[in-house]
Motif scaffolding. Structure first.
Motif, mmCIF file in Angstrom:
data_model
loop_
_atom_site.group_PDB
_atom_site.id
_atom_site.type_symbol
_atom_site.label_atom_id
_atom_site.label_comp_id
_atom_site.label_asym_id
_atom_site.label_seq_id
_atom_site.Cartn_x
_atom_site.Cartn_y
_atom_site.Cartn_z
ATOM 1 N N VAL A 72 103.933 68.357 -25.321
ATOM 2 C CA VAL A 72 104.177 67.630 -26.568
ATOM 3 C C VAL A 72 102.875 66.965 -26.998
ATOM 4 O O VAL A 72 102.209 66.311 -26.199
ATOM 5 C CB VAL A 72 105.279 66.563 -26.373
ATOM 6 N N ILE A 73 102.506 67.153 -28.262
ATOM 7 C CA ILE A 73 101.328 66.487 -28.827
ATOM 8 C C ILE A 73 101.855 65.452 -29.805
ATOM 9 O O ILE A 73 102.439 65.785 -30.829
ATOM 10 C CB ILE A 73 100.392 67.489 -29.519
ATOM 11 N N LYS A 74 101.646 64.186 -29.480
ATOM 12 C CA LYS A 74 102.201 63.103 -30.286
ATOM 13 C C LYS A 74 101.201 62.601 -31.318
ATOM 14 O O LYS A 74 99.993 62.612 -31.084
ATOM 15 C CB LYS A 74 102.623 61.942 -29.385
ATOM 16 N N GLU A 75 101.743 62.144 -32.464
ATOM 17 C CA GLU A 75 100.986 61.477 -33.515
ATOM 18 C C GLU A 75 99.767 62.267 -33.964
ATOM 19 O O GLU A 75 98.657 61.751 -34.033
ATOM 20 C CB GLU A 75 100.583 60.076 -33.048
ATOM 21 N N ASP A 76 99.971 63.546 -34.292
ATOM 22 C CA ASP A 76 98.890 64.405 -34.759
ATOM 23 C C ASP A 76 99.455 65.323 -35.834
ATOM 24 O O ASP A 76 100.400 66.072 -35.587
ATOM 25 C CB ASP A 76 98.340 65.225 -33.587
ATOM 26 N N PHE A 77 98.873 65.264 -37.043
ATOM 27 C CA PHE A 77 99.369 66.091 -38.140
ATOM 28 C C PHE A 77 98.782 67.498 -38.128
ATOM 29 O O PHE A 77 99.196 68.351 -38.891
ATOM 30 C CB PHE A 77 99.088 65.421 -39.487
ATOM 31 N N SER A 78 97.807 67.744 -37.280
ATOM 32 C CA SER A 78 97.220 69.079 -37.142
ATOM 33 C C SER A 78 97.077 69.429 -35.660
ATOM 34 O O SER A 78 95.966 69.584 -35.150
ATOM 35 C CB SER A 78 95.851 69.124 -37.823
ATOM 36 N N PRO A 79 98.197 69.544 -34.952
ATOM 37 C CA PRO A 79 98.108 69.791 -33.506
ATOM 38 C C PRO A 79 97.566 71.188 -33.191
ATOM 39 O O PRO A 79 97.790 72.143 -33.929
ATOM 40 C CB PRO A 79 99.550 69.646 -33.036
ATOM 41 N N VAL A 80 96.847 71.272 -32.110
ATOM 42 C CA VAL A 80 96.352 72.545 -31.589
ATOM 43 C C VAL A 80 96.761 72.613 -30.123
ATOM 44 O O VAL A 80 96.373 71.754 -29.339
ATOM 45 C CB VAL A 80 94.818 72.649 -31.723
ATOM 46 N N TRP A 81 97.547 73.616 -29.776
ATOM 47 C CA TRP A 81 98.034 73.721 -28.399
ATOM 48 C C TRP A 81 97.102 74.557 -27.542
ATOM 49 O O TRP A 81 96.778 74.195 -26.446
ATOM 50 C CB TRP A 81 99.443 74.317 -28.356
ATOM 51 N N ASN A 82 96.713 75.715 -28.026
ATOM 52 C CA ASN A 82 95.840 76.617 -27.285
ATOM 53 C C ASN A 82 96.362 76.825 -25.856
ATOM 54 O O ASN A 82 95.638 76.657 -24.878
ATOM 55 C CB ASN A 82 94.401 76.101 -27.278
#
Length: 75
Positions: A7-17
Motif C-alpha cells: 500500500v502506498i499512502k498519501e500519494d496522488f502519483s504512486p509508482v509500485w514497480n
C-alpha cells in the motif's frame, strides 16, 4: 491464488514497480486472471478503481514469456 502489492499512502502519483507472480498449472479450469486496482481507505472500505481480465488464451497467443510488461484496459 491471490497476490497483492504494498500500500502506498498519501500519494496522488504512486509508482509500485513490483512483480507479482502467479503460478498456473495447465490444464486449468480457469480461463482468465482477474486483477483489481483499489484505493486504500482507513475509515471506509477500499474502493475498486478498475478491473482487468487477462485471458490465458490471449496471453499464450501474444507470445512467451508471460512475464513481459504489458498495458491492459481497466473496466
Amino acid at each position: 491464488q491471490e497476490a497483492r502489492t504494498r500500500v502506498i499512502k498519501e500519494d496522488f502519483s504512486p509508482v509500485w514497480n513490483e512483480t507479482l507472480r502467479l503460478y498456473v498449472t495447465t490444464p486449468t479450469f480457469a480461463d482468465s486472471i482477474v486483477g483489481q486496482l483499489r484505493d486504500w481507505d482507513r475509515l471506509s472500505g477500499d474502493d475498486t478503481l478498475g478491473t482487468a481480465f487477462l485471458s490465458f488464451r490471449d496471453l499464450q497467443a501474444n507470445g512467451a514469456p508471460w512475464s513481459l510488461p504489458r498495458w491492459v484496459p481497466l473496466y
